[in-house]
Scaffold this active site. Structure first.
Site, short mmCIF file in Angstrom:
data_model
loop_
_atom_site.label_atom_id
_atom_site.label_comp_id
_atom_site.label_asym_id
_atom_site.label_seq_id
_atom_site.Cartn_x
_atom_site.Cartn_y
_atom_site.Cartn_z
N LYS A 1 -26.38 -64.26 19.77
CA LYS A 1 -25.45 -63.82 18.26
C LYS A 1 -26.51 -61.94 18.43
O LYS A 1 -25.81 -61.48 17.31
CB LYS A 1 -26.30 -64.82 17.14
CG LYS A 1 -25.35 -65.76 17.54
CD LYS A 1 -26.69 -67.40 16.75
CE LYS A 1 -25.92 -68.78 16.60
NZ LYS A 1 -26.40 -69.56 15.75
N LYS B 1 -27.85 -63.50 28.62
CA LYS B 1 -27.76 -64.29 27.71
C LYS B 1 -26.72 -63.74 26.63
O LYS B 1 -27.28 -62.38 26.26
CB LYS B 1 -28.43 -64.88 27.27
CG LYS B 1 -28.36 -66.52 27.28
CD LYS B 1 -29.36 -67.88 26.49
CE LYS B 1 -29.76 -67.14 25.09
NZ LYS B 1 -30.69 -68.06 24.69
N LYS C 1 -38.98 -63.99 20.92
CA LYS C 1 -38.28 -64.51 19.14
C LYS C 1 -40.19 -63.80 18.28
O LYS C 1 -39.43 -63.30 18.12
CB LYS C 1 -37.43 -65.94 18.78
CG LYS C 1 -37.35 -65.85 19.25
CD LYS C 1 -36.24 -67.45 18.72
CE LYS C 1 -34.85 -67.39 18.96
NZ LYS C 1 -34.70 -68.97 18.15
P1 TYM Z 1 -28.82 -72.64 19.03
O1 TYM Z 1 -28.39 -72.74 17.99
O2 TYM Z 1 -29.57 -71.64 19.83
O3 TYM Z 1 -27.32 -72.48 20.14
C1 TYM Z 1 -26.83 -73.30 20.22
C2 TYM Z 1 -26.48 -74.28 21.30
O4 TYM Z 1 -25.39 -73.39 21.96
C3 TYM Z 1 -26.26 -73.13 23.17
N1 TYM Z 1 -26.31 -72.10 23.90
C4 TYM Z 1 -25.32 -71.10 24.94
N2 TYM Z 1 -24.45 -71.95 26.16
C5 TYM Z 1 -25.09 -71.43 27.12
N3 TYM Z 1 -24.39 -69.77 27.20
C6 TYM Z 1 -24.80 -68.56 26.00
N4 TYM Z 1 -25.04 -67.78 26.30
C7 TYM Z 1 -25.87 -70.10 24.89
N5 TYM Z 1 -26.15 -70.09 23.97
C8 TYM Z 1 -26.63 -70.82 23.29
C9 TYM Z 1 -27.56 -73.78 23.05
O5 TYM Z 1 -28.02 -73.75 24.26
C10 TYM Z 1 -27.41 -74.71 22.63
O6 TYM Z 1 -26.55 -75.61 22.84
N6 TYM Z 1 -32.46 -74.85 18.98
C11 TYM Z 1 -31.21 -75.44 19.36
C12 TYM Z 1 -30.65 -76.21 18.06
C13 TYM Z 1 -31.40 -77.40 18.33
C14 TYM Z 1 -31.72 -78.66 18.85
C15 TYM Z 1 -31.88 -79.70 18.41
C16 TYM Z 1 -30.40 -78.88 19.85
C17 TYM Z 1 -32.43 -77.94 16.71
N7 TYM Z 1 -32.15 -79.15 17.01
C18 TYM Z 1 -32.07 -80.78 19.26
C19 TYM Z 1 -30.28 -79.51 20.24
C20 TYM Z 1 -31.39 -80.98 20.36
C21 TYM Z 1 -31.10 -73.76 19.12
O7 TYM Z 1 -31.77 -72.89 18.31
O8 TYM Z 1 -30.06 -73.81 19.62
#
Ligand code: TYM
Length: 331
Positions: A197, A194, A111
């Site tokens: 967004k 991957k 990032k």
């Molecule tokens: P974020 O917002 O990037 O993504 C949210 C969730 O979607 C999953 N994900 C995917 N799963 C499968 N294939 C993909 N291409 C894909 N893209 C995204 C992510 O693995 C995630 O589960 N850091 C985290 C948010 C967060 C969080 C937490 C999660 C903040 N605090 C505590 C768990 C526990 C994040 O940026 O997810």
């Protein structure tokens, strides 16, 4: 069993978020457990967010939770920033986590890019706040996509070091739930990237807001290859696009990759893609329809978030009190 997970309040969600996270959130409502699902707005601001949009982005993620079938009766749905204990425990954990641990985080490197001097400090300490999100509820299980694995390992390291340094067993070591074909959904244009967004091509992903026609057209255009599908999963190993499309089918239909190959092994994409489009439309259209309705009901969303904030704070406050006592802080 205590479950916690979250999704960042930055931009619309796609099929990867649905299969990696949202679907698991709803599936887990069948378990005898307490569930906390948050909208990670404090994580979102580690990169610039226009204040004019952030609130609506937060409401949109909450709407996605509801549209996917997460209910306020079964799960606590809340905005991270509505529970100040997240930042409080985040600070305490900044004093537990080690620089070397953060230096290894690949997500920061991705990032921040080449110009890491200009990245926010929040982007660097992001995984520490994530550890606080999870341990604040003494969560035992965290459903996420595969890309979160390293952050979850760091969470366990923070819990272990805290327990060790303060000679306690206060924090459980949370288990990461990222199994299954939905854990890593790839771009429809490139089976090695991957689904994300931030991909400039909208055809690379299926958005939760896409209509049935858009979904069908994106599947039709999805990159594939000229061979027929194999009879066994190993036959997909060097075929990233084929592997991804078969994985999407399996994850949405709730069957194994082998089951899909039992039906489609020996057939080409001319036969497989229309069947895949049917499954995606069948499973995702009801979600998109509910989502479109909910996006017009900000008052209802705010009502859900308010109830969630109260419940989450009630669970979080005693934990921070305990932790302060363990550390020896006044008050
Ligand atoms: P974020 O917002 O990037 O993504 C949210 C969730 O979607 C999953 N994900 C995917 N799963 C499968 N294939 C993909 N291409 C894909 N893209 C995204 C992510 O693995 C995630 O589960 N850091 C985290 C948010 C967060 C969080 C937490 C999660 C903040 N605090 C505590 C768990 C526990 C994040 O940026 O997810």
């Amino acid at each position: 069993m205590r479950i916690l997970s979250g999704i960042q309040a930055s931009g619309s969600l796609h099929l990867g978020n649905y299969l990696g996270a949202l679907k698991k959130f709803t599936d887990m409502q069948a378990l005898d457990a307490e569930r906390f699902y948050m909208i990670a707005d404090l994580h979102a601001i580690t990169v610039w967010q226009d204040p004019a949009n952030l609130l609506s982005q937060t409401r949109e993620i909450a709407a996605c939770y509801l549209a996917a079938g997460v209910t306020p009766e079964q799960s606590v749905i809340f905005a991270q920033s509505s529970v100040p204990e997240h930042t409080e425990l985040g600070w305490l954990f900044n004093c537990v986590a080690r620089l070397g641990w953060l230096d290894r985080m690949t997500q920061f490197k991705d990032k921040a890019g080449k110009d890491k001097e200009r990245a926010s400090i929040g982007l660097y300490t992001y995984p520490v706040l994530q550890a606080a999100d999870i341990l604040l509820y003494k969560a035992t299980h965290v459903p996420v996509g595969e890309d979160q694995r390293q952050h979850l390992e760091l969470t366990r390291d923070v819990a272990k070091k805290f327990n060790h340094d303060y000679k306690t067993d206060y924090f459980p070591l949370p288990e990461t739930l990222y199994q299954g074909p939905g854990a890593r959904i790839m771009s429809l244009r490139d089976g090695l990237a991957k689904m994300s967004k931030s991909d400039p091509s909208d055809n690379s992903r299926i958005n939760l807001t896409d209509t049935a026609d858009t979904i069908a057209s994106k599947i039709k255009k999805a990159k594939s290859d000229a061979e027929v599908l194999p009879e066994a999963p190993e036959g997909l190993d060097d075929r990233p696009e084929a592997k991804n499309l078969v994985g999407i089918y399996a994850a949405l239909a709730g069957v194994s990759v082998q089951d899909v190959l039992n039906d489609f092994g020996g057939k080409g994409f001319g036969a497989f893609k229309p069947a895949l489009a049917d499954v995606v439309v069948d499973k995702m259209s009801p979600v998109s329809e509910r989502l479109r309705g909910l996006l017009n009901e900000p008052t209802e969303i705010d009502r859900v978030l308010k109830i969630g904030a109260e419940k989450a704070r009630a669970a979080a406050a005693p934990v921070v009190q305990d932790v302060k006592k363990i550390i020896g802080l006044w008050g």
